[in-house]
Design an enzyme around this catalytic site. Structure first.
Site, PDB file in Angstrom:
ATOM      1  N   TYR A  11       2.907  11.140   0.946  1.00  8.20           N
ATOM      2  CA  TYR A  11       3.157  10.275   0.619  1.00  8.20           C
ATOM      3  C   TYR A  11       1.664   9.364   1.330  1.00  8.20           C
ATOM      4  O   TYR A  11       0.674   8.732   0.453  1.00  8.20           O
ATOM      5  CB  TYR A  11       4.546   9.258   0.426  1.00  8.20           C
ATOM      6  CG  TYR A  11       4.041   8.224  -0.442  1.00  8.20           C
ATOM      7  CD1 TYR A  11       4.392   8.342  -1.293  1.00  8.20           C
ATOM      8  CD2 TYR A  11       3.914   6.963   0.044  1.00  8.20           C
ATOM      9  CE1 TYR A  11       4.846   7.215  -2.445  1.00  8.20           C
ATOM     10  CE2 TYR A  11       4.243   5.992   0.109  1.00  8.20           C
ATOM     11  CZ  TYR A  11       4.194   6.095  -1.781  1.00  8.20           C
ATOM     12  OH  TYR A  11       4.690   4.847  -2.493  1.00  8.20           O
ATOM     13  N   SER A  20       0.940   2.060   3.078  1.00  7.25           N
ATOM     14  CA  SER A  20       1.722   3.712   3.305  1.00  7.25           C
ATOM     15  C   SER A  20       0.060   4.573   3.411  1.00  7.25           C
ATOM     16  O   SER A  20      -0.136   5.327   3.521  1.00  7.25           O
ATOM     17  CB  SER A  20       2.605   4.244   3.025  1.00  7.25           C
ATOM     18  OG  SER A  20       3.393   3.844   3.492  1.00  7.25           O
ATOM     19  N   ASN A  63       0.725   3.771 -12.190  1.00  3.41           N
ATOM     20  CA  ASN A  63       1.574   3.184 -11.321  1.00  3.41           C
ATOM     21  C   ASN A  63       2.061   4.378 -11.013  1.00  3.41           C
ATOM     22  O   ASN A  63       3.009   4.233  -9.993  1.00  3.41           O
ATOM     23  CB  ASN A  63       2.694   1.137 -12.589  1.00  3.41           C
ATOM     24  CG  ASN A  63       3.307   1.767 -11.237  1.00  3.41           C
ATOM     25  OD1 ASN A  63       3.394   1.849 -10.065  1.00  3.41           O
ATOM     26  ND2 ASN A  63       4.598   1.545 -11.946  1.00  3.41           N
ATOM     27  N   THR A  99      12.041  -0.178  -5.850  1.00  2.00           N
ATOM     28  CA  THR A  99      12.789  -0.149  -6.784  1.00  2.00           C
ATOM     29  C   THR A  99      13.495   1.231  -6.887  1.00  2.00           C
ATOM     30  O   THR A  99      14.528   1.344  -5.581  1.00  2.00           O
ATOM     31  CB  THR A  99      11.079   0.563  -6.605  1.00  2.00           C
ATOM     32  OG1 THR A  99      11.400   1.506  -5.636  1.00  2.00           O
ATOM     33  CG2 THR A  99      10.053  -0.828  -6.717  1.00  2.00           C
TER      34      THR A  99
END
Length: 254
Positions: A152, A141, A88, A187
């Site tokens: 990213y 994404s 993660n 987050t």
């Protein structure tokens, strides 16, 4: 539910956000959990709330192959097994292509792609013994492009197809491989975005459920993919996006 009693789980990026929520979810369902993060203070804060006899902390930068291999070996030794690894940990860089310097590009690729592969590879001999599974954190994404997020997008796109490739290679060895693909989630990485009310409103307009995703909702999907309930599920990149990917991109009609 106690679906993971007696099972050992590694969660990287466990010091905050989706990783924290995932570590807490597995622990709540009875798992022995290794919480991994490069931020020692953050990950120890999370671990302090979990049962000490079923939790262990490793301060590791997942872009360091040797450190990842040592961590996986230590976890398998401590718990006597490894059933699940959740790759993660991730970082982000944004800007126009000409604004992305080499250091920023390498940092994203090293963490978000190399770190995922290092974790998968190190875990293989242990997962083969338990017929365990891998869950990678990808992103919406990784299934479509964004404006101003080329590093990213490249990294998460790699995770999406790496997940598929590993599922093909490892299925015969009894190892399932899947990923989750969240949209905008509450987050630490998105804190600045969430402060921009106009931007959040644009997201809500595009997401059919009309709200931002919560990290616990991603953790619930990860737990499902790791469970026996998903015993015949492998090679998928599961959207956790409130229906965003159901759209072909055209605007809503009046």
């Amino acid at each position: 539910m106690h679906r993971f009693e007696g099972k050992a789980v590694i969660v990287t990026g466990a010091g905050s956000g989706m990783g924290e929520a995932t570590a807490r979810r597995f622990s709540r369902e009875g798992a022995m959990v290794a919480l991994v993060d490069r931020d020692g203070e953050a990950v120890r804060r999370v671990a302090a709330d979990l049962p000490s006899d079923r939790s262990v902390v490793h301060v590791v930068d997942v872009s360091d192959c040797g450190a990842v291999e040592a961590m996986v070996a230590a976890v398998a030794g401590r718990f006597g097994r490894l059933d699940v690894i959740v790759n993660n940990a991730g970082v982000h860089a944004a800007g126009k292509p000409e604004e992305i310097d080499n250091e920023s590009w390498r940092r994203v690729i090293a963490t978000d792609v190399d770190g995922v592969f290092f974790g998968c590879r190190a875990a293989l001999p242990h997962l083969e013994k338990t017929r365990g599974c891998i869950i990678n954190t990808a992103s919406v994404s990784g299934t479509g492009g964004d404006w101003g997020m080329s590093p990213y997008n490249a990294a998460k796109g790699a995770v999406v197809n790496l997940t598929r490739a590993l599922a093909l290679d490892l299925g015969a060895r009894g190892i399932r491989v899947n990923s989750v693909c969240p949209t905008l989630t509450r987050t630490g990485m998105t804190v600045d975005m969430l402060k921009d009310e106009a931007l959040v409103d644009k997201f809500k307009e595009r997401i059919p459920l009309g709200r931002v995703c919560e990290p616990e909702e991603v953790a619930a999907v990860i737990a499902f993919l790791a469970s026996d309930d998903a015993s015949f599920v492998s090679g998928i990149n599961m959207a956790v996006d409130g229906g965003l990917s159901a759209s072909n991109g055209q605007p809503a009609q009046a």
